[in-house]
Motif scaffolding. Structure first.
Motif: not given
Lengths: 228, 228
Positions: A143, A146, A164, A167-168, A171-172, A174-175, A178-179, A211, A215
């Motif tokens: 966290e 992040r 882009r 999305f916040s 969240h970007l 995170w995408e 996290h992977p 990604f 993005a």
DNA sequence: ATTATCTATAGATCTATAGATAATGC
DNA sequence: ATTATCTATAGATCTATAGATAATGC
């Protein structure tokens, strides 16, 4: 199992001469990390740690007051800095693609180190809620990373239209991130084979491509505020 | 800890009358799952399991020959079917967005069950390489799901142009599914709070939006082979 | 005097087994 | 006769401490 069960010859009684058994403390920590990674906190015993180091159990208590203290010492020594320090070391922020590729490269370089892979195993095993408290909380660590990436990196990029904006920034991140963390836990753990590690690194690269293709945005044609 | 440490009154000696302690075997399994999730395999003891159920340790051995057998029984009873059975139950494949949203909804409905959340904890703890063998291998389970989704779902979609084709079906599945698996492990584990669970479900929804916006393509204007 | 080791040991806890006992189901 | 429980216990293993001993560093 006992790859290097350490010299069977028992030492003589008192304090050993200077050069003989150097830095027992860190050898205890190394052995403990190894065993915590393989057997978990509960499954690793002071006895096994001692035998791995080649000293008796009681000798360990001269260095650490309890098994839990060993665990806490380990965890406090390999916390957030290793994840976030990478970010700080001054990679150029101007170009998202370059920055993210370089960030991922450095993070994986660190995560692929044998010692860090052992930490991944321990984190995986012990970071659930009911676990050994003291230090390592997986969700917490992530966290933090992040939050900072969102505020200091993706937020600004979004403001200038480099990524882009449907999305916040959170969240970007995170995408993006996290992977990679997931790959770390599943493919870059303590006992990962050479093959698993390669598979993990390949996945990470492909994820990065995916990604970035999702993005990134071409910077807008500079509708700069100064010439409205 | 001992929320329901089970009746303190010791039972009388022999086999209990019929209705008195129904289905001890499954109560042992339930208690064991609980304790494995919280303390790991090594950290959970037959003694604690027995005390949780309200019988003596030796009574357990009438049902299972060893602690490991209890673990293996648990794991074999909650393997792949729960993950993949969802996929089989016949959701319409025609529209990717509908299908994937429905699949995710069902998967999370299952994963959010208390019992499945306990399994998530155990998987997380024990699925590393050096762990209790017998049954649960996290990577293995997920690879299986991934393979089938790639072959039976994303492959065909790609063939008809419903999803982008600059990545392999396997990788698209990965980008879709692994974040969900990750959310499961980190947010839908045994001791997850209500708040963590909600955060996890929210993340999953947002991930789904992101993924769909990246991976879907409008079906091509039917350049059907019959009219070339 | 301090430190790092050892030997010896206490006391807890753990897995598992043996044998007694009482209800069940044939 | 079988099954599910108990009591009792063996034997392993575990954490931790006490006290002896020998090298170190002042």
């Amino acid at each position: 199992m006992n790859e290097e069960m350490a010299s069977k010859i028992p030492r003589r009684r008192g304090r050993p001469p200077k050069g003989e058994a150097p830095d027992t403390r860190s050898r205890i920590l190394d052995a403990a990390l190894d065993l915590f990674a393989r057997d978990g906190f509960a499954g690793a015993s002071i006895r096994k740690i001692a035998s791995e180091v080649g000293i008796t159990e009681s000798a360990i208590y001269a260095h650490f007051e309890s098994k839990r203290k060993i665990y806490e010492t380990l965890m406090s020594e390999a916390g957030p800095p290793l994840v976030l320090g990478v970010l700080e070391s001054g990679v150029d922020l101007a170009d998202p693609e370059t920055f993210l590729r370089e960030l991922a490269r450095r993070v994986f370089e660190a995560w692929d180190e044998p010692r860090m892979r052992l930490f991944a195993s321990v984190l995986m095993r012990e970071s659930g809620a009911g676990s050994v408290s003291g230090g390592a909380n997986l969700v917490g660590l992530i966290e933090e990373a992040r939050r900072r990436l969102a505020e200091e990196v993706f937020g600004p990029w979004m403001a200038v239209g480099l990524v882009r904006d449907d999305f916040s920034p959170e969240h970007l991140v995170w995408e993006f991130f996290h992977p990679l963390a997931y790959i770390r836990l599943l493919y870059l753990h303590g006992q990962a084979t050479e093959e698993e590690r390669r598979a993990g690194l390949r996945l990470a690269e492909e994820h990065l491509d995916f990604f970035l293709s999702c993005a990134l945005r071409d910077p807008e044609p500079q509708t700069s505020t100064s010439e409205q």
